[in-house]
Design an enzyme around this catalytic site. Structure first.
Site, PDB file in Angstrom:
ATOM      1  N   ASP A  78      18.751  87.392  41.772  1.00 34.97           N
ATOM      2  CA  ASP A  78      19.326  87.214  40.427  1.00 34.97           C
ATOM      3  C   ASP A  78      19.871  85.802  40.244  1.00 34.97           C
ATOM      4  O   ASP A  78      20.118  85.076  41.207  1.00 34.97           O
ATOM      5  CB  ASP A  78      20.418  88.263  40.145  1.00 34.97           C
ATOM      6  CG  ASP A  78      21.597  88.211  41.108  1.00 34.97           C
ATOM      7  OD1 ASP A  78      21.370  88.019  42.321  1.00 34.97           O
ATOM      8  OD2 ASP A  78      22.750  88.345  40.653  1.00 34.97           O
ATOM      9  N   GLU A 141      23.846  89.642  43.155  1.00 31.24           N
ATOM     10  CA  GLU A 141      24.750  88.846  43.982  1.00 31.24           C
ATOM     11  C   GLU A 141      25.736  88.094  43.115  1.00 31.24           C
ATOM     12  O   GLU A 141      26.917  87.968  43.441  1.00 31.24           O
ATOM     13  CB  GLU A 141      23.947  87.855  44.841  1.00 31.24           C
ATOM     14  CG  GLU A 141      24.758  87.183  45.942  1.00 31.24           C
ATOM     15  CD  GLU A 141      25.453  85.895  45.529  1.00 31.24           C
ATOM     16  OE1 GLU A 141      26.259  85.380  46.308  1.00 31.24           O
ATOM     17  OE2 GLU A 141      25.212  85.385  44.411  1.00 31.24           O
TER      18      GLU A 141
HETATM   19 ZN   LIG Z   1      23.710  82.158  45.185  1.00 28.78          ZN
END
Ligand SMILES: [Zn+2]
Length: 390
Positions: A78, A141
């Site tokens: 992401d 993340e």
């Molecule tokens: Zn990163």
């Protein structure tokens, strides 16, 4: 395959990866399918670990023999949003200018994923590796390292124990062995609306909330006063900041609701909950005080995310391996940002952070990774293939 060939292949992979808009708020499944197809061409099948509603997934895969002593290459799929950022070129089209590769995620951290995918044909060559490479690509993340834990648990349970985990966050291909942990909270203060002239007939959520915010500000100042000058972290103490505040609807109404969020970042070995004990006590006392006047009012504190810190390992296997691969004889380094490294370490894996590009370009408009960094990354991957072949 030499370094230049591999860097060129990685750049082509990077262009493909950047073209997938994997902003954390949306799905990453199109990118995951793309990775599955690439692995499928090599005769490798990946394992998805999806989120609850199936809209996002981690993927892990093993290239080489299913034996212990392999290396995990970890990265998140992401990226952060581009909304409102002034980009000079389309953020989802890889654009080369002046020796730099521009695009969202080029340094954070699709550059590392591209290097891993470009080297995959080499890793997967039958009989080449004596110990395996495990790819471990996560989702979410950037919104609190929420995706990786379910995949890390499966890797720990199902795969032969790897020797080390390399998390490819941008470090300019230098080796990093520590980061702070992050704990974030949402605090919702519920008041009782009344005309602002009649303060005895209601309770303002805003006026109550600022008492708690004042206490948090005092705690933050205390952390600074108690800084540990020997800490390698910058700044050398825990930090606490209130990032968002939303409260009230008009100047002449006692606010019915005030919501604020804060994050606390602690060096390894510092317990966030212990630091927050005075805050939790004050929130509970305020809640009781408010409810005594208006039972429907009060204070609710909810932990939003908790990313563990990443501590330097005495004689760390991962650090020794990564330093050899990167040709890094420099000083021990820690970083200010948090990553999935602490989560891997917490699962019992020796872990290090090393990846192309600089964190200074991450999350920025015109994010870029230098071509030279991809070349260094390519040299790193070729040495890694050699290491595992012997
Ligand atoms: Zn990163």
């Amino acid at each position: 395959m030499d370094t230049a060939d591999l860097a060129a292949r990685a750049t082509a992979h990077l262009a493909d990866l950047v073209a997938f808009d994997t902003t954390s708020r949306g799905s990453n499944l199109a990118l995951i399918e793309h990775v599955e197809a690439l692995l499928g061409d090599l005769g490798v099948s990946g394992t998805r670990v999806a989120n609850a509603d199936g809209s996002k997934a981690n993927i892990y895969a093993t290239l080489g023999p299913m034996v212990e002593g392999g290396i995990v290459l970890s990265g998140h799929t992401d990226v952060v949003p581009v909304d409102g950022q002034p980009w000079s070129s389309d953020p989802f089209t890889l654009t080369t200018r002046d020796g730099r590769l521009y695009g969202r995620g080029t340094c954070d951290m699709k550059g590392f994923l591209a290097l891993a995918l470009a080297t995959a044909p080499l890793f997967a060559e039958p009989g080449r590796l004596k110990r395996p490479i495990h790819l471990a690509f996560s989702y979410d993340e950037e919104v609190g390292c929420l995706g990786a834990p379910s995949m890390i648990a499966e890797i720990a349970k199902r795969l032969p124990k790897p020797a080390a985990v390399i998390v490819g966050e941008p470090t300019m291909m230098d080796v990093v062995h520590g980061h702070k942990g992050i704990t974030s909270y949402v605090v919702t203060v519920t008041g009782h609306e009344a005309h602002s002239s009649l303060t005895h007939l209601g309770v303002s959520a805003n006026m109550a909330a600022i008492r708690l915010m004042g206490l948090l500000a005092d705690l933050a100042a205390g952390f600074e006063r108690d800084a540990d000058p020997s800490s390698p972290f910058v700044p050398p103490h825990p930090t606490l900041t209130i990032g968002q505040i939303h409260g009230g609807t008009a100047v002449n109404i006692l606010a019915r609701e005030c919501v604020f969020v804060f994050d606390l970042r602690c060096p390894p070995g510092v317990d966030a909950e212990r630091l927050l004990a005075p805050f939790h006590a004050a929130a509970a006392a305020l809640d009781a005080e408010m409810k005594a006047h208006f039972p429907e009012t009060g204070v609710a504190v909810a932990r939003r995310s908790s990313t563990p810190s990443f501590a330097p390992e005495p004689d760390g296997v991962a650090e020794r391996i990564a330093r050899g691969l990167a040709g890094d004889n420099g000083p021990a380094r820690v970083v200010a940002y948090a990553a999935e490294a602490g989560q891997f370490q917490g699962a019992g894996f020796s872990t290090v952070i090393c990846g192309p590009g600089s964190i200074e370009q991450a999350h920025q408009p015109d994010e870029y990774c230098e071509v030279a960094q991809i070349e260094r990354g390519a040299a790193f991957m070729l040495r890694l293939a050699d290491l595992l072949s012997n």
